[in-house]
Write a protein that holds these residues in place. Structure first.
Motif, PDB file in Angstrom:
ATOM      1  N   ILE A   1      53.845 100.973 112.915  1.00 31.78           N
ATOM      2  CA  ILE A   1      52.765 100.283 113.624  1.00 31.78           C
ATOM      3  C   ILE A   1      51.430 100.443 112.914  1.00 31.78           C
ATOM      4  O   ILE A   1      50.724  99.475 112.639  1.00 31.78           O
ATOM      5  CB  ILE A   1      52.658 100.778 115.090  1.00 31.78           C
ATOM      6  N   ASP A   2      51.052 101.695 112.616  1.00 32.39           N
ATOM      7  CA  ASP A   2      49.702 101.908 112.078  1.00 32.39           C
ATOM      8  C   ASP A   2      49.621 102.922 110.942  1.00 32.39           C
ATOM      9  O   ASP A   2      48.529 103.333 110.565  1.00 32.39           O
ATOM     10  CB  ASP A   2      48.744 102.298 113.200  1.00 32.39           C
ATOM     11  N   GLY A   3      50.780 103.325 110.427  1.00 35.66           N
ATOM     12  CA  GLY A   3      50.785 104.264 109.313  1.00 35.66           C
ATOM     13  C   GLY A   3      50.572 105.715 109.709  1.00 35.66           C
ATOM     14  O   GLY A   3      50.585 106.600 108.856  1.00 35.66           O
ATOM     15  N   SER A   4      50.431 105.963 111.010  1.00 36.35           N
ATOM     16  CA  SER A   4      50.218 107.329 111.493  1.00 36.35           C
ATOM     17  C   SER A   4      51.457 108.187 111.243  1.00 36.35           C
ATOM     18  O   SER A   4      52.579 107.789 111.575  1.00 36.35           O
ATOM     19  CB  SER A   4      49.910 107.298 112.991  1.00 36.35           C
ATOM     20  N   VAL A   5      51.254 109.347 110.653  1.00 37.34           N
ATOM     21  CA  VAL A   5      52.348 110.273 110.409  1.00 37.34           C
ATOM     22  C   VAL A   5      51.968 111.657 110.943  1.00 37.34           C
ATOM     23  O   VAL A   5      50.816 111.936 111.200  1.00 37.34           O
ATOM     24  CB  VAL A   5      52.713 110.382 108.900  1.00 37.34           C
TER      25      VAL A   5
ATOM     26  N   ALA B   1      53.115 107.775 121.420  1.00 41.80           N
ATOM     27  CA  ALA B   1      52.868 106.549 122.174  1.00 41.80           C
ATOM     28  C   ALA B   1      51.400 106.398 122.566  1.00 41.80           C
ATOM     29  O   ALA B   1      50.963 105.295 122.906  1.00 41.80           O
ATOM     30  CB  ALA B   1      53.746 106.513 123.426  1.00 41.80           C
ATOM     31  N   ALA B   2      50.645 107.470 122.498  1.00 43.06           N
ATOM     32  CA  ALA B   2      49.248 107.443 122.948  1.00 43.06           C
ATOM     33  C   ALA B   2      48.376 106.628 121.997  1.00 43.06           C
ATOM     34  O   ALA B   2      48.465 106.764 120.776  1.00 43.06           O
ATOM     35  CB  ALA B   2      48.711 108.869 123.047  1.00 43.06           C
ATOM     36  N   GLY B   3      47.551 105.782 122.584  1.00 45.25           N
ATOM     37  CA  GLY B   3      46.568 105.046 121.810  1.00 45.25           C
ATOM     38  C   GLY B   3      47.087 103.852 121.036  1.00 45.25           C
ATOM     39  O   GLY B   3      46.328 103.222 120.297  1.00 45.25           O
TER      40      GLY B   3
ATOM     41  N   GLY C   1      61.960 111.625 116.751  1.00 41.06           N
ATOM     42  CA  GLY C   1      62.082 111.105 115.395  1.00 41.06           C
ATOM     43  C   GLY C   1      61.983 109.590 115.357  1.00 41.06           C
ATOM     44  O   GLY C   1      61.328 109.019 114.471  1.00 41.06           O
ATOM     45  N   HIS C   2      62.615 108.935 116.329  1.00 45.79           N
ATOM     46  CA  HIS C   2      62.489 107.476 116.421  1.00 45.79           C
ATOM     47  C   HIS C   2      61.017 107.102 116.636  1.00 45.79           C
ATOM     48  O   HIS C   2      60.513 106.156 116.012  1.00 45.79           O
ATOM     49  CB  HIS C   2      63.318 106.926 117.579  1.00 45.79           C
ATOM     50  N   ALA C   3      60.348 107.818 117.526  1.00 43.41           N
ATOM     51  CA  ALA C   3      58.940 107.535 117.810  1.00 43.41           C
ATOM     52  C   ALA C   3      58.080 107.742 116.560  1.00 43.41           C
ATOM     53  O   ALA C   3      57.146 106.963 116.314  1.00 43.41           O
ATOM     54  CB  ALA C   3      58.441 108.406 118.966  1.00 43.41           C
ATOM     55  N   ASP C   4      58.401 108.762 115.763  1.00 45.51           N
ATOM     56  CA  ASP C   4      57.672 108.983 114.506  1.00 45.51           C
ATOM     57  C   ASP C   4      57.754 107.752 113.611  1.00 45.51           C
ATOM     58  O   ASP C   4      56.751 107.291 113.064  1.00 45.51           O
ATOM     59  CB  ASP C   4      58.267 110.168 113.729  1.00 45.51           C
TER      60      ASP C   4
ATOM     61  N   PRO D   1      47.895 100.146 120.723  1.00 41.85           N
ATOM     62  CA  PRO D   1      47.475  98.968 121.496  1.00 41.85           C
ATOM     63  C   PRO D   1      48.635  98.030 121.808  1.00 41.85           C
ATOM     64  O   PRO D   1      49.689  98.073 121.173  1.00 41.85           O
ATOM     65  CB  PRO D   1      46.469  98.293 120.557  1.00 41.85           C
ATOM     66  N   GLU D   2      48.397  97.192 122.811  1.00 39.18           N
ATOM     67  CA  GLU D   2      49.304  96.090 123.116  1.00 39.18           C
ATOM     68  C   GLU D   2      49.168  95.064 121.997  1.00 39.18           C
ATOM     69  O   GLU D   2      48.084  94.910 121.462  1.00 39.18           O
ATOM     70  CB  GLU D   2      48.932  95.451 124.454  1.00 39.18           C
ATOM     71  N   PRO D   3      50.136  94.346 121.614  1.00 39.96           N
ATOM     72  CA  PRO D   3      51.521  94.425 122.049  1.00 39.96           C
ATOM     73  C   PRO D   3      52.357  95.400 121.220  1.00 39.96           C
ATOM     74  O   PRO D   3      53.552  95.534 121.459  1.00 39.96           O
ATOM     75  CB  PRO D   3      52.022  92.989 121.873  1.00 39.96           C
ATOM     76  N   ALA D   4      51.719  96.096 120.259  1.00 44.94           N
ATOM     77  CA  ALA D   4      52.483  96.949 119.337  1.00 44.94           C
ATOM     78  C   ALA D   4      53.283  98.023 120.062  1.00 44.94           C
ATOM     79  O   ALA D   4      54.395  98.358 119.656  1.00 44.94           O
ATOM     80  CB  ALA D   4      51.553  97.591 118.315  1.00 44.94           C
ATOM     81  N   VAL D   5      52.749  98.591 121.149  1.00 41.64           N
ATOM     82  CA  VAL D   5      53.419  99.669 121.861  1.00 41.64           C
ATOM     83  C   VAL D   5      54.738  99.217 122.492  1.00 41.64           C
ATOM     84  O   VAL D   5      55.626 100.019 122.721  1.00 41.64           O
ATOM     85  CB  VAL D   5      52.467 100.317 122.897  1.00 41.64           C
TER      86      VAL D   5
END
Length: 167
Positions: free
Chosen positions: A161-165, A38-40, A152-155, A42-46
Motif C-alpha cells: 500500500i505505502d511502502g511501510s515496513v 491497519a492503523a492510518g 505477516g500477511h498484514a506486513d 486511508p480508504e479505499p486502500a485499507v
C-alpha cells in the motif's frame, strides 16, 4: 462492554515469566502488530485486496476478531450461541476504526477467558474441529500461530500500500 487497551510495554516477557504470562504476552505483541499495520491506512486502500484470494487489511481484522471469539469465547468458554463467521466479507459499512474496535473488544473478551483459566491443561467446552476440546495451552499456541501468520500477511499488504515496513 469491555474495551481492550494496547499494552504500554510490548517487550517480550521476562525469561522466567510463568507460562500463561509468556504465551499471552507473545500473543498480545502479535495482536498489536496487526492493529498497527491497519492503523492510518486511508480508504479505499485499507479494504482493497492485495492478493487474488481477496485478503485486505480490513478482512484480516474481521477474520481475527471472529477467530479470537470462536476459540476463546465459543469453544473454550462455551458461549451459548453459534460460532462467529470467520469468513464474512467486509461490507461497505465496515470502517477501519469500527473493525479495529471490534478486534480490541474480542481481545478483551478472550483475555477474560484466559485470565479465568487456572489450569492450562484443562480442556475447553468444545472444539471448532472434529477433535476433542483442546486445552487452554493448545488454544493459546494456536492463536499465536494464527495471529503471527496473519501479521505477516498484514506486513506484506501494508508494504504494497505505502511502502511501510517494520512494526
Amino acid at each position: 462492554m469491555t474495551t481492550a487497551q494496547p499494552r504500554p510495554d510490548l517487550r517480550p516477557p521476562g525469561l522466567n515469566a510463568d507460562e500463561k504470562t509468556t504465551l499471552l504476552t507473545f500473543l498480545d505483541y502479535l495482536r498489536e502488530s496487526v492493529l498497527a499495520k491497519a492503523a492510518g491506512v486511508p480508504e479505499p486502500a485499507v479494504r482493497t485486496a492485495g492478493v487474488p484470494s481477496g485478503t485486505s487489511l480490513l478482512r484480516l481484522l474481521k477474520h481475527l476478531t471472529a477467530v479470537e471469539l470462536n476459540w476463546f469465547v465459543w469453544a473454550y468458554a462455551g458461549a451459548d450461541r453459534e460460532p462467529w463467521d470467520d469468513e464474512g466479507a467486509v461490507s461497505a459499512d465496515d470502517t477501519a476504526s469500527d473493525l479495529a474496535d471490534a478486534y480490541r473488544e474480542a481481545i478483551a473478551r478472550a483475555d477474560e477467558v484466559v485470565r479465568a483459566c487456572t489450569d492450562l491443561d484443562r480442556p475447553g467446552v468444545r472444539s471448532l474441529r472434529e477433535t476433542p476440546p483442546p486445552s487452554m495451552r493448545w488454544v493459546l499456541v494456536h492463536m499465536i500461530e494464527e495471529t503471527a501468520r496473519h501479521a505477516g500477511h498484514a506486513d506484506i499488504l501494508r508494504e504494497q500500500i505505502d511502502g511501510s515496513v517494520g512494526r
